[in-house]
Design an enzyme around this catalytic site. Structure first.
Site, PDB file in Angstrom:
ATOM      1  N   GLY A  47     -70.656 -12.403  46.095  1.00 40.87           N
ATOM      2  CA  GLY A  47     -71.618 -11.392  46.521  1.00 40.87           C
ATOM      3  C   GLY A  47     -72.988 -11.975  46.818  1.00 40.87           C
ATOM      4  O   GLY A  47     -73.902 -11.248  47.175  1.00 40.87           O
ATOM      5  N   HIS A  48     -73.136 -13.307  46.667  1.00 40.11           N
ATOM      6  CA  HIS A  48     -74.435 -13.939  46.919  1.00 40.11           C
ATOM      7  C   HIS A  48     -74.381 -14.876  48.120  1.00 40.11           C
ATOM      8  O   HIS A  48     -75.244 -15.739  48.283  1.00 40.11           O
ATOM      9  CB  HIS A  48     -74.878 -14.735  45.681  1.00 40.11           C
ATOM     10  CG  HIS A  48     -74.912 -13.909  44.441  1.00 40.11           C
ATOM     11  ND1 HIS A  48     -75.615 -12.733  44.371  1.00 40.11           N
ATOM     12  CD2 HIS A  48     -74.297 -14.054  43.235  1.00 40.11           C
ATOM     13  CE1 HIS A  48     -75.455 -12.198  43.169  1.00 40.11           C
ATOM     14  NE2 HIS A  48     -74.653 -12.979  42.462  1.00 40.11           N
ATOM     15  N   ASP A  55     -81.504  12.791  94.904  1.00 45.13           N
ATOM     16  CA  ASP A  55     -81.889  11.783  93.918  1.00 45.13           C
ATOM     17  C   ASP A  55     -83.401  11.601  93.962  1.00 45.13           C
ATOM     18  O   ASP A  55     -83.959  11.343  95.032  1.00 45.13           O
ATOM     19  CB  ASP A  55     -81.205  10.455  94.229  1.00 45.13           C
ATOM     20  CG  ASP A  55     -81.649   9.381  93.256  1.00 45.13           C
ATOM     21  OD1 ASP A  55     -81.315   9.508  92.060  1.00 45.13           O
ATOM     22  OD2 ASP A  55     -82.362   8.451  93.675  1.00 45.13           O
ATOM     23  N   THR A  70     -79.027   6.455  94.379  1.00 42.27           N
ATOM     24  CA  THR A  70     -80.203   5.749  93.852  1.00 42.27           C
ATOM     25  C   THR A  70     -81.195   5.604  95.004  1.00 42.27           C
ATOM     26  O   THR A  70     -80.893   6.018  96.132  1.00 42.27           O
ATOM     27  CB  THR A  70     -79.862   4.331  93.354  1.00 42.27           C
ATOM     28  OG1 THR A  70     -79.533   3.536  94.498  1.00 42.27           O
ATOM     29  CG2 THR A  70     -78.710   4.333  92.371  1.00 42.27           C
ATOM     30  N   HIS A  81     -78.273  -8.528  41.016  1.00 41.18           N
ATOM     31  CA  HIS A  81     -77.113  -7.706  40.648  1.00 41.18           C
ATOM     32  C   HIS A  81     -77.601  -6.307  40.284  1.00 41.18           C
ATOM     33  O   HIS A  81     -77.121  -5.708  39.330  1.00 41.18           O
ATOM     34  CB  HIS A  81     -76.379  -8.283  39.447  1.00 41.18           C
ATOM     35  CG  HIS A  81     -76.097  -9.753  39.525  1.00 41.18           C
ATOM     36  ND1 HIS A  81     -76.952 -10.708  39.017  1.00 41.18           N
ATOM     37  CD2 HIS A  81     -75.047 -10.420  40.054  1.00 41.18           C
ATOM     38  CE1 HIS A  81     -76.432 -11.922  39.222  1.00 41.18           C
ATOM     39  NE2 HIS A  81     -75.279 -11.777  39.858  1.00 41.18           N
ATOM     40  N   GLY A  96     -70.797 -15.541  40.269  1.00 38.68           N
ATOM     41  CA  GLY A  96     -70.131 -14.380  40.846  1.00 38.68           C
ATOM     42  C   GLY A  96     -70.201 -14.420  42.364  1.00 38.68           C
ATOM     43  O   GLY A  96     -71.085 -15.052  42.937  1.00 38.68           O
TER      44      GLY A  96
END
Ligand SMILES: *[C@@H]1O[C@H](CO)[C@@H](O)[C@H](O)[C@H]1NC(C)=O
Ligand SMILES: *[C@@H]1O[C@H](CO)[C@@H](O)[C@H](O)[C@H]1NC(C)=O
Ligand SMILES: CC(=O)N[C@H]1CO[C@H](CO)[C@@H](O)[C@@H]1O
Length: 580
Positions: free
Chosen positions: A58-59, A565, A510, A224, A56
């Site tokens: 899915g692996h 700042d 800054t 599975h 199958g």
């Protein structure tokens, strides 16, 4: 269970994923109708036993991702979690691989796969082809009593069977040997999985029954969503302990499928079921290795960790152990066959035999650090004056902490004041224990390491870069008296160095807003008082500036109009303190 997917049509998903393998160019081709990935025929290839596997989808990367030189000759894919049909498999055996030296069909022990692959094998044999079939059932997750007639399933250890038999086939060995080594490997192999969740199949409804509770782990769960042997709330060490017990306990009558001997070498494979982060898989691998050694005295001869056989995006992993046993064929041993090169995307074992065998355990323990020891430069300042100015400047930064913190609570995350204070206290402590020497390079260099160790975050990095650059600049400026002109030159060079690493320039709100005016005015006037005053004025003028960089960018509201700042203000305080 997450039912979110990028591709929700399962048919399209399987077909496009198979197609993708031909794009990453593994010298493989796709038979679209039969969903077969096979090695492209090549006129100069020496004939070898062909190996076919599949099951199958899915692996992934099993099985299609294991097709290529040194592993599988073809893989046949079913729909997600369903066996391919016997007809698809027959096509693969009879017309998608070289049959001249025979074909080995390796399949995992699932009812549908065994039936369909078995039927195709029988048909091919009936047609006169030399075909052998090997069934792999490495899973010990469900013991003999509970498994009953269903038997052991095949899981990630199967990949080791593919790799070892594939390597022997690539050496040109005959079919009986290739099949026999596959059986030998399978017979000395055990695996067990564990998962935190069932997986969701794209395109299917979400099944909520049987879902695992938060914190629960299913030991022995299949690829599975098949049930395992138990569910419980276990931390990783307990979980790994339980899994190793199922793999290795020779007195467990329900399991003990392989009798691991201390005299035999062992291969360890940690497999990601698809949804575990690479980081966590590393943590799992380390835990498994540590328990193997402390509880069983096993130091694997090879440790492989990665994604070899998944259950979609399964939130789980499996542990496989292979006992290394001798074989009688004219070829390298199991470990050598495992190490043999293979050109397939799904196999990831980058370490070469020679590296494994060198067993190099050398480490670097040398702690001498050339960046910590600055050699005197001959560039001099008045040590006691410098010491007292610096002390006052640092005290002023410490005193300004509540004010800076308040500004940063309005426009940032509130930690700027504490960060500056921590740095200033660190330097203060350092110079009280190791007073300045009067050699500019030695003194600034000593402060750099204190700043690096006490200040963190962005401003810590900026200060550290700036001060390192300052040391470097002074070192290039020769010897003599460190006059304001020399300081100006060095500071200017440091600004340039800093500007390579941050896009911050005056006007960006800054600390650079306070830094540049200080350096410029020092250059123009050689007067540190005027320079500090310019920094103070500039810091004050950051009130109302919109931040385009740094801490304030992500903070909304109108606070930026009311406060300066905090980083610029903190630095201005330092400069003002120098002149007190
Ligand atoms: C495969 O499962 C069957 C039952 O369906 C069992 O009898 C057999 O022993 C299993 N084979 C392997 C190799 O585990
Ligand atoms: C390993 O185990 C097998 C069978 O259990 C045995 O025949 C072999 O001699 C053992 N030792 C080595 C070093 O492979
Ligand atoms: C993406 C890529 O490199 N594709 C190549 C794969 O191999 C064939 C020939 O075997 C090339 O034509 C492709 O460009």
């Amino acid at each position: 269970m997450s039912a979110k997917h990028f591709v929700n049509d399962p048919t399209h998903l399987v077909n496009s994923a198979l197609h993708s393998l031909t794009l990453t160019n593994l010298s493989v081709a796709l038979d679209v109708d039969s969903k077969i990935i096979y090695r492209r025929p090549s006129p100069n290839a020496t004939p070898q036993v062909s190996i076919i596997s599949g099951g199958g989808s899915g692996h992934e990367p099993s099985f299609a991702g294991m097709v290529g030189q040194g592993m599988l000759s073809a893989a046949v894919a079913g729909t997600i979690f369903a066996s391919p049909s016997a007809e698809q498999i027959r096509t693969a055996i009879t017309s998608r691989v070289d049959t001249s030296k025979g074909v080995l069909v390796t399949v995992m022990n699932y009812t549908g796969d065994v039936l369909n692959f078995g039927m195709a094998v029988e048909k091919a044999k009936a047609a006169g082809l030399a075909v052998e079939m090997v069934v792999v059932g490495d899973d010990v997750g469900v013991g003999r009593a509970k498994a009953g007639k269903v038997g052991r399933r095949g899981i990630a250890g199967t990949v080791l069977v593919h790799k070892i038999s594939g390597a022997l086939a690539a050496l040109g060995r005959p079919l009986d040997e290739v099949a026999s080594i596959a059986r030998l490997t399978a017979a000395n192999l055990v695996s067990v999985g564990a998962s935190l969740e069932h997986v969701h199949v794209p395109g299917r409804n979400i099944a909520t029954e049987g879902a695992l509770e938060d914190g629960e782990v299913e030991v022995g769960m299949g690829i599975h969503n098949e049930p395992g042997s138990e569910r419980s709330k276990l931390e990783l060490p307990e979980l790994v302990g339980k899994m190793l017990e199922q793999l290795l306990n020779p007195t467990d009558k329900d399991r003990a499928f392989v009798n691991f001997k201390s005299s035999n070498e062992t291969v360890l494979l940690i497999n990601n079921l698809g949804g575990v982060s690479v980081l966590e898989l590393g943590g799992i691998t380390a835990e498994v290795a540590s328990q193997l050694e402390t509880k069983y005295g096993i130091r694997p001869v090879r440790t492989l960790s990665g994604t070899f056989m998944t259950s979609l995006n399964g939130l789980g992993f499996s542990i496989s152990l292979l006992q290394v046993v001798p074989h009688k064929f004219d070829a390298p041993g199991l470990v050598g066959l495992l190490d043999a090169s293979a050109e397939v995307v799904g196999w990831s074992a980058p370490i070469q035999t020679s590296t494994w065998e060198a067993k190099n355990e050398a480490t670097r323990t040398d702690s001498s650090d050339i960046t910590q020891e600055a050699k005197p430069s001959g560039l001099k300042m008045d040590a006691s004056m410098a010491q007292s100015s610096l002390k006052k400047a640092l005290e002023r930064v410490i005193a300004a902490e509540p004010e800076v913190t308040r500004y940063d609570t309005v426009v940032g995350d509130g930690d700027c004041g504490i960060g500056l204070k921590r740095g200033a206290e660190g330097v203060l402590k350092h110079i009280s224990e190791h007073p300045l020497t009067g050699d500019v390079v030695v003194d600034v260099a000593a402060i750099v390491s204190v700043v690096e160790n006490t200040m963190d975050g962005t401003s810590g990095a900026l200060y550290a870069i700036f001060l390192n650059a300052l040391v470097h600049a002074f070192r290039t400026l020769g010897s003599g008296d460190a006059s304001p002109a020399v300081w100006h030159k060095a500071l200017k060079l440091s600004n340039e160095a800093l500007s390579k690493y941050t896009p911050a320039r005056p006007g960006d709100r800054t600390l650079v807003d306070a830094l540049y005016p200080f350096v410029d005015v020092l250059g123009q006037t050689s007067d540190i008082k005027q320079a500090a005053e310019a920094a103070r004025k500039a810091a004050d003028e950051t009130k109302g500036m919109q931040a385009s960089l740094g801490r304030s960018v992500y903070v909304g509201g109108s606070g930026y109009q009311e406060v300066p700042d905090p980083g610029a203000w903190g630095l201005a305080c330092f400069f003002l303190g120098l002149t007190e």
